[in-house]
Design a protein around this motif. Sequence first.
Motif, PDB file in Angstrom:
ATOM      1  N   GLY A  63      12.989  12.034 -18.865  1.00 15.00           N
ATOM      2  CA  GLY A  63      13.758  12.378 -18.675  1.00 15.00           C
ATOM      3  C   GLY A  63      15.048  11.832 -19.372  1.00 15.00           C
ATOM      4  O   GLY A  63      15.850  12.655 -19.548  1.00 15.00           O
ATOM      5  N   LEU A  64      14.791  10.821 -20.080  1.00 18.00           N
ATOM      6  CA  LEU A  64      16.017   9.378 -20.031  1.00 18.00           C
ATOM      7  C   LEU A  64      15.795   9.376 -21.506  1.00 18.00           C
ATOM      8  O   LEU A  64      17.459   9.348 -21.502  1.00 18.00           O
ATOM      9  CB  LEU A  64      15.893   8.138 -19.825  1.00 18.00           C
ATOM     10  CG  LEU A  64      15.421   7.611 -17.947  1.00 18.00           C
ATOM     11  CD1 LEU A  64      14.597   6.616 -17.784  1.00 18.00           C
ATOM     12  CD2 LEU A  64      16.932   8.213 -17.370  1.00 18.00           C
ATOM     13  N   VAL A  65      14.926  10.281 -22.051  1.00 16.77           N
ATOM     14  CA  VAL A  65      15.588  10.474 -23.443  1.00 16.77           C
ATOM     15  C   VAL A  65      16.233  11.568 -23.335  1.00 16.77           C
ATOM     16  O   VAL A  65      17.010  11.344 -24.495  1.00 16.77           O
ATOM     17  CB  VAL A  65      13.924  10.334 -24.340  1.00 16.77           C
ATOM     18  CG1 VAL A  65      14.405  10.728 -25.251  1.00 16.77           C
ATOM     19  CG2 VAL A  65      13.723   8.816 -24.526  1.00 16.77           C
ATOM     20  N   ALA A  66      15.955  12.732 -22.792  1.00 19.10           N
ATOM     21  CA  ALA A  66      16.881  13.969 -23.021  1.00 19.10           C
ATOM     22  C   ALA A  66      17.839  13.899 -22.545  1.00 19.10           C
ATOM     23  O   ALA A  66      18.931  14.536 -23.212  1.00 19.10           O
ATOM     24  CB  ALA A  66      15.952  15.223 -21.768  1.00 19.10           C
ATOM     25  N   GLN A  67      18.332  12.472 -21.722  1.00 19.21           N
ATOM     26  CA  GLN A  67      19.407  12.869 -21.238  1.00 19.21           C
ATOM     27  C   GLN A  67      19.983  11.960 -22.237  1.00 19.21           C
ATOM     28  O   GLN A  67      22.112  11.904 -22.484  1.00 19.21           O
ATOM     29  CB  GLN A  67      19.959  11.275 -19.846  1.00 19.21           C
ATOM     30  CG  GLN A  67      19.247  13.060 -18.671  1.00 19.21           C
ATOM     31  CD  GLN A  67      18.807  12.667 -17.433  1.00 19.21           C
ATOM     32  OE1 GLN A  67      19.885  11.780 -16.536  1.00 19.21           O
ATOM     33  NE2 GLN A  67      17.671  11.637 -16.994  1.00 19.21           N
ATOM     34  N   ASP A  68      19.631  11.036 -22.263  1.00 16.41           N
ATOM     35  CA  ASP A  68      20.503  10.169 -23.808  1.00 16.41           C
ATOM     36  C   ASP A  68      20.887  11.086 -24.828  1.00 16.41           C
ATOM     37  O   ASP A  68      22.121  11.230 -25.490  1.00 16.41           O
ATOM     38  CB  ASP A  68      19.393   8.965 -24.431  1.00 16.41           C
ATOM     39  CG  ASP A  68      19.180   7.753 -23.216  1.00 16.41           C
ATOM     40  OD1 ASP A  68      19.835   7.471 -22.562  1.00 16.41           O
ATOM     41  OD2 ASP A  68      18.047   7.373 -23.588  1.00 16.41           O
ATOM     42  N   PRO A  91      30.199  29.250 -21.408  1.00 15.13           N
ATOM     43  CA  PRO A  91      29.467  28.245 -21.873  1.00 15.13           C
ATOM     44  C   PRO A  91      29.511  26.855 -21.385  1.00 15.13           C
ATOM     45  O   PRO A  91      29.867  26.180 -20.949  1.00 15.13           O
ATOM     46  CB  PRO A  91      29.060  28.145 -23.493  1.00 15.13           C
ATOM     47  CG  PRO A  91      30.046  29.183 -23.874  1.00 15.13           C
ATOM     48  CD  PRO A  91      31.365  29.531 -22.546  1.00 15.13           C
ATOM     49  N   HIS A  92      28.166  26.246 -20.540  1.00 15.84           N
ATOM     50  CA  HIS A  92      27.326  25.290 -20.393  1.00 15.84           C
ATOM     51  C   HIS A  92      26.465  24.794 -20.315  1.00 15.84           C
ATOM     52  O   HIS A  92      25.243  25.587 -20.788  1.00 15.84           O
ATOM     53  CB  HIS A  92      28.405  25.669 -18.827  1.00 15.84           C
ATOM     54  CG  HIS A  92      27.134  26.648 -17.684  1.00 15.84           C
ATOM     55  ND1 HIS A  92      27.522  27.739 -17.847  1.00 15.84           N
ATOM     56  CD2 HIS A  92      26.340  26.375 -17.255  1.00 15.84           C
ATOM     57  CE1 HIS A  92      26.950  28.810 -17.692  1.00 15.84           C
ATOM     58  NE2 HIS A  92      25.634  27.603 -17.161  1.00 15.84           N
ATOM     59  N   ALA A  93      26.181  23.162 -20.074  1.00 22.35           N
ATOM     60  CA  ALA A  93      25.214  23.401 -20.600  1.00 22.35           C
ATOM     61  C   ALA A  93      23.414  22.940 -19.667  1.00 22.35           C
ATOM     62  O   ALA A  93      24.391  23.233 -18.465  1.00 22.35           O
ATOM     63  CB  ALA A  93      25.314  21.420 -20.652  1.00 22.35           C
ATOM     64  N   LEU A  94      23.271  22.320 -19.669  1.00 24.45           N
ATOM     65  CA  LEU A  94      21.537  22.375 -18.862  1.00 24.45           C
ATOM     66  C   LEU A  94      21.905  20.883 -18.403  1.00 24.45           C
ATOM     67  O   LEU A  94      22.298  19.901 -19.302  1.00 24.45           O
ATOM     68  CB  LEU A  94      20.896  22.869 -19.133  1.00 24.45           C
ATOM     69  CG  LEU A  94      20.622  24.259 -19.420  1.00 24.45           C
ATOM     70  CD1 LEU A  94      19.076  24.292 -19.835  1.00 24.45           C
ATOM     71  CD2 LEU A  94      20.385  25.066 -17.928  1.00 24.45           C
ATOM     72  N   ASP A  95      21.362  20.327 -16.600  1.00 28.40           N
ATOM     73  CA  ASP A  95      20.951  18.937 -17.017  1.00 28.40           C
ATOM     74  C   ASP A  95      19.772  19.213 -16.644  1.00 28.40           C
ATOM     75  O   ASP A  95      18.938  19.823 -15.956  1.00 28.40           O
ATOM     76  CB  ASP A  95      22.150  18.630 -15.259  1.00 28.40           C
ATOM     77  CG  ASP A  95      23.762  19.238 -15.677  1.00 28.40           C
ATOM     78  OD1 ASP A  95      24.303  18.235 -16.346  1.00 28.40           O
ATOM     79  OD2 ASP A  95      23.975  19.994 -15.117  1.00 28.40           O
ATOM     80  N   VAL A  96      19.809  17.494 -17.071  1.00 26.97           N
ATOM     81  CA  VAL A  96      18.394  16.995 -15.971  1.00 26.97           C
ATOM     82  C   VAL A  96      17.855  16.777 -14.612  1.00 26.97           C
ATOM     83  O   VAL A  96      19.257  16.034 -14.192  1.00 26.97           O
ATOM     84  CB  VAL A  96      17.861  15.861 -17.826  1.00 26.97           C
ATOM     85  CG1 VAL A  96      16.405  15.711 -17.085  1.00 26.97           C
ATOM     86  CG2 VAL A  96      17.854  16.235 -18.759  1.00 26.97           C
ATOM     87  N   GLU A  97      16.533  17.391 -14.104  1.00 25.29           N
ATOM     88  CA  GLU A  97      16.449  17.047 -12.824  1.00 25.29           C
ATOM     89  C   GLU A  97      15.201  16.761 -13.329  1.00 25.29           C
ATOM     90  O   GLU A  97      14.545  17.475 -13.604  1.00 25.29           O
ATOM     91  CB  GLU A  97      17.117  18.138 -12.254  1.00 25.29           C
ATOM     92  CG  GLU A  97      17.745  17.756 -11.812  1.00 25.29           C
ATOM     93  CD  GLU A  97      19.393  19.016 -10.498  1.00 25.29           C
ATOM     94  OE1 GLU A  97      17.878  19.525  -9.834  1.00 25.29           O
ATOM     95  OE2 GLU A  97      20.310  18.498 -10.542  1.00 25.29           O
TER      96      GLU A  97
END
Length: 131
Positions: A63-68, A91-97
């Motif tokens: 999850g951290l690498v995805a957010q980085d 258009p909008h981005a997805l978020d990591v949860e």
Amino acid sequence: MDPTGNPISPLEQALHAARALVLADLASGEVAAADVVSMVEDSVVQRRWWVEQWPAGAEYVAGLVAQDVQDAILERHGRWPLCPVCGSGDPHALDVEPELGPDPHWVCHKAGVKVASVGSLGSAAGGTPSS
Ligand SMILES: [Zn+2]
């Protein structure tokens, strides 16, 4: 195996897995350009240091690498990954949860839905499974 012939440590396995998952999501969005791949590598290097300080965080690494990588792409290319769920509107981005937790997912806060696990974005974006 590492270069000295020892089995790969759990930390290295977690880092390898995180790298593979994020690269899979990048490939599904056709943004696996050379500079984007290097963003993943940079993140893995930083998170290797981080997880060596805190081995219990190994399962949080994906999850951290995805957010980085998401942050790095935003600076150079723009929003990623774009939401495949909402057909209309901006258009909008997805978020990591969770931001810091195991089993990370891409979510759309606008629609309030989980879109896909990190690493499975390709199958959620309407693409056909590669297998
Ligand atoms: Zn959305």
